[in-house]
Design an enzyme around this catalytic site. Structure first.
Site, short mmCIF file in Angstrom:
data_model
loop_
_atom_site.label_atom_id
_atom_site.label_comp_id
_atom_site.label_asym_id
_atom_site.label_seq_id
_atom_site.Cartn_x
_atom_site.Cartn_y
_atom_site.Cartn_z
N SER A 1 3.24 1.24 -1.18
CA SER A 1 3.26 -0.10 -0.60
C SER A 1 4.69 -0.54 -0.28
O SER A 1 5.60 -0.38 -1.09
CB SER A 1 2.63 -1.08 -1.58
OG SER A 1 2.63 -2.37 -1.01
N LYS B 1 1.39 -2.65 3.06
CA LYS B 1 2.43 -3.52 2.51
C LYS B 1 1.76 -4.71 1.84
O LYS B 1 0.81 -5.26 2.38
CB LYS B 1 3.35 -3.98 3.65
CG LYS B 1 4.45 -4.90 3.16
CD LYS B 1 5.63 -4.94 4.11
CE LYS B 1 6.62 -6.01 3.67
NZ LYS B 1 7.10 -5.85 2.29
N ASN C 1 -0.62 -6.07 -6.86
CA ASN C 1 0.83 -6.00 -7.11
C ASN C 1 1.25 -7.16 -8.00
O ASN C 1 1.62 -8.23 -7.53
CB ASN C 1 1.57 -6.04 -5.78
CG ASN C 1 3.08 -5.94 -5.96
OD1 ASN C 1 3.56 -5.76 -7.08
ND2 ASN C 1 3.82 -6.06 -4.88
N CYS D 1 6.03 -7.23 -8.37
CA CYS D 1 7.14 -7.24 -7.41
C CYS D 1 8.34 -7.95 -8.02
O CYS D 1 8.23 -9.09 -8.47
CB CYS D 1 6.74 -7.95 -6.12
SG CYS D 1 8.11 -7.99 -4.94
N ASN E 1 6.43 0.21 -10.14
CA ASN E 1 7.12 -0.57 -9.13
C ASN E 1 8.62 -0.32 -9.30
O ASN E 1 9.05 0.40 -10.20
CB ASN E 1 6.77 -2.06 -9.28
CG ASN E 1 6.82 -2.79 -7.93
OD1 ASN E 1 7.72 -2.55 -7.13
ND2 ASN E 1 5.88 -3.68 -7.69
N GLY F 1 7.25 6.78 -7.65
CA GLY F 1 8.64 6.62 -8.08
C GLY F 1 9.42 7.90 -7.78
O GLY F 1 9.28 8.89 -8.49
N GLY F 2 10.17 7.88 -6.70
CA GLY F 2 11.10 8.96 -6.43
C GLY F 2 10.52 10.28 -5.97
O GLY F 2 11.17 11.31 -6.06
#
Lengths: 309, 325
Positions: B27, B51, B136, B139, B203, B260-261
């Site tokens: 997202s 998004k 979410n 954020c 996140n 994540g990454g």
């Protein structure tokens, strides 16, 4: 996955992406790199890009190689393209080494690989009539203007160029300008070349002399704002190509936004990579920019209420 | 991928649904599909993650919104978006028209707004292309850190329970968690007990960059969310801790989406080995707009290299491979 298509130079294009929507990701190959004053001029074999690109569009280059810690692409306006040559279609960019990513690009040598996404963004809109045009470049912001001049003159538009920079070494393309334009005016802040001062000091005279109804400009925000103002004072429209910091260049990261009015006068935070980089100067909310920071105008759609987002 | 043996990449997303492969966009790293569809067919993804959308249109923050960091970046977008009504009228029908399976990311300023957004979504015409909802609650780009629901188990549970009421039972609902907490397991526990079908971790981490030329904060929003390969070990750790807690029976075992990454198929495999059933590709997309699609092929090769014919066979496998001397 479709296998990549080899080209004569060894550069490859992901056939998967072939002109799906007028943009390509290409494994390009540097064929020439040379100094141009304070800048570097890079020629890259990038098959397919030349046929799609128009003046004002830009290219986003990956830097540092496939395992680099510098993940973000660097975007540059396209200086020129050549659809066919000894090595296949090429793309020319002008780069200023400002940080580790651009430094890496300027250290590339002939035959090094470089990952290119291009062409991106909206091109300069062209006049339908053969009217006189003024092209204004600040520093290496002048890079796309010579190609634009060529296209305009092909359409019968007389072209006047104004190039400005801090000092002589930070001008780009003065010699090329004399070939590409019908008249050239140069300014430098320190007077080391041409008139001492800013482009906005000489622009009123150029507007009066040419009666141009349109000015095209590329360079720092402050210069674009002043070109817009001077154009308006002479009843002309400014088409400005902005330089905003971008992470992706393709419209997904939402970092390169700026406040721009639409046709109905409604201000939105728009992406300069897909809705720009060329905007009508009188639609940009210049008053929101202060010293490298841009705020959200209170009347923009979805602007923060008291307390912020 | 030429030469690699075929691997079954299909994975369960929960509520009896199956995705053809475990790879998704993340997202906020892929807009709402049209931009990346210029580079690859987004219907090839396990799911396309949109998004984060809120109830009303939102301008997001001023600029600069971004700073490059070592193997990553800091962003401070501020949840810019068109609002849920424009989303269900324009974005979702387009995603459906190209055959995408969509995981819709939603947020709200209040727990009630989360539920309102979910209701508009569930009532929309194109809802049948939605394979799940990602809530979410984490954020970092909100003005008041107290509004980061995922920093508190009770706030998390309240949002999840309210959204659950608005969604049909056969629509999986994932709670997206922040690693910026003392004990992520307690937040995961609360979200699952409140009705989350699964969890998305992680996140971005809250970070800050100061420009050493101007000696002022680089971002207009001052702080921002850190993402990219530099945070992958944090994602692996979070997935590991929550998987370990589920295996120990602290709460019901649910599917995890790792994020994540992830830049390569091997990175995706690392998150899977820690306990993720599905994997999202985020910041790497800014470097390579074809990254989400590329990772599918690379993951297939990486899984095959381990001699298994089914990716689900490697979910959480690192928990079984510890060497205890």
């Amino acid at each position: 996955m479709t296998p990549p298509t080899p080209t004569t130079s060894g550069a490859t294009v992901s056939a998967q992406t072939s002109a799906r929507d007028g943009v390509l990701r290409v494994d390009g190959e540097v064929i020439a790199i040379r100094r141009a004053g304070a800048y570097h001029h890079l020629t890259i074999v990038a098959p397919g890009v030349a046929e799609l690109a128009r003046p004002g569009q830009f290219a986003a280059l990956a830097v540092g190689g496939p395992t680099t810690g510098n993940l973000l692409r660097r975007s540059f306006s396209i200086h020129k393209v050549s659809p066919s040559g000894t090595y296949g279609g090429t793309l020319d960019l002008v780069i200023a080494a400002k940080g580790p990513g651009t430094q890496w690009l300027t250290e590339l040598r002939a035959h090094d690989a470089v990952d290119v996404v291009a062409p991106l963004g909206r091109a300069f809109p062209l006049p339908t009539e053969p009217v006189p045009c003024i092209l204004v470049g600040g520093g290496y912001g002048s890079a796309p203007l010579f190609w634009l001049a060529e296209v305009l003159r092909e359409r019968g538009c007389p072209v006047e160029m104004v190039l400005g920079a801090g000092s002589e070494d930070r001008l780009f393309g003065v010699v090329e300008a004399r070939r590409a334009a019908d008249g050239v005016t140069v300014t430098t802040d320190d007077g080391s070349a041409g008139h001492r001062g800013w482009v906005s000091d000489v622009l009123p005279e150029v507007f009066r002399r040419t009666g141009a109804p349109v000015a095209y400009a590329c360079g720092p925000m402050g210069m674009l704002q002043s070109v817009t103002r001077v154009a308006a004072e002479h009843g002309a429209v400014a088409q400005v190509a902005v330089e905003e910091a971008m992470a992706c260049g393709v419209g997904v990261c939402m970092t390169c936004v700026m406040p721009v009015r639409d046709k109905a006068g409604v201000t939105k935070m728009v992406r300069s990579c897909v809705e720009g980089p060329v905007f009508r100067g009188d639609r940009v909310r210049w008053e929101a920019f202060h010293d490298g920071v841009c705020g959200v105008p209170a009347d923009a759609v979805g602007a923060p209420q008291a307390g912020g987002h | 991928m030429a030469g690699s043996p075929r691997v079954d990449l299909s994975v369960p997303i929960g509520a009896g649904r199956v995705l053809p492969n475990p790879v998704m966009t993340a997202s906020g790293c892929a807009a709402n599909g049209r931009e990346l569809h210029r580079f690859f067919d987004v219907s090839q993804l396990g799911a396309f993650v949109t998004k984060t959308v809120m109830m009303e249109p939102r301008s997001g923050r001023g600029t600069p919104r971004m700073a490059e960091t070592a193997s990553g970046m800091l962003n401070s977008i501020g949840l810019q978006g068109p609002g849920i009504r424009a989303f269900v009228e324009q974005d979702l029908p387009w995603l459906k028209s190209v055959g995408a399976r969509v995981l819709v990311s939603i947020a709200g300023n209040t727990a009630g707004e989360f539920a309102d957004v979910a209701r508009v979504l569930a009532d929309s015409d194109a809802f049948d292309c939605v394979v799940g909802v990602e809530v979410n609650i984490s954020c970092p780009n909100v003005a008041n850190r107290g509004l980061v629901f995922a920093c508190d188990p009770l706030s998390s549970a309240k949002v999840i329970a309210l959204v659950r009421e608005q969604l049909p039972r056969d629509v999986p609902m994932f709670a997206k968690l922040t690693p910026d907490v003392t004990d992520i397991v307690s937040i995961a526990d609360a979200a699952v007990k409140a009705g989350a079908t699964g969890l998305t971790m992680i996140n971005t981490l809250l970070g800050m960059v100061i420009d050493t030329d101007t000696l002022r904060p680089h971002l207009g929003g001052i702080t921002g969310g850190l993402s990219g390969p530099s945070i992958r070990p944090v994602a692996v750790r979070a997935l590991w801790q929550v998987t370990q807690a589920m295996r120990a029976g602290r709460f019901q075992t649910v599917p995890l989406i790792g994020v994540g990454g992830v830049r390569t198929g091997r990175d995706a495999l690392e998150l899977i080995a820690a306990g993720a059933t599905m994997v999202q590709v985020g910041t790497a997309t800014f470097n390579d707009p074809t990254a989400p699609q590329r990772v599918i092929g690379e993951l297939e090769t990486a899984v095959a290299a381990h001699g298994v014919d089914c990716v689900t066979g490697l979910v959480g496998i690192a928990h079984d491979r510890m060497v205890i001397p």
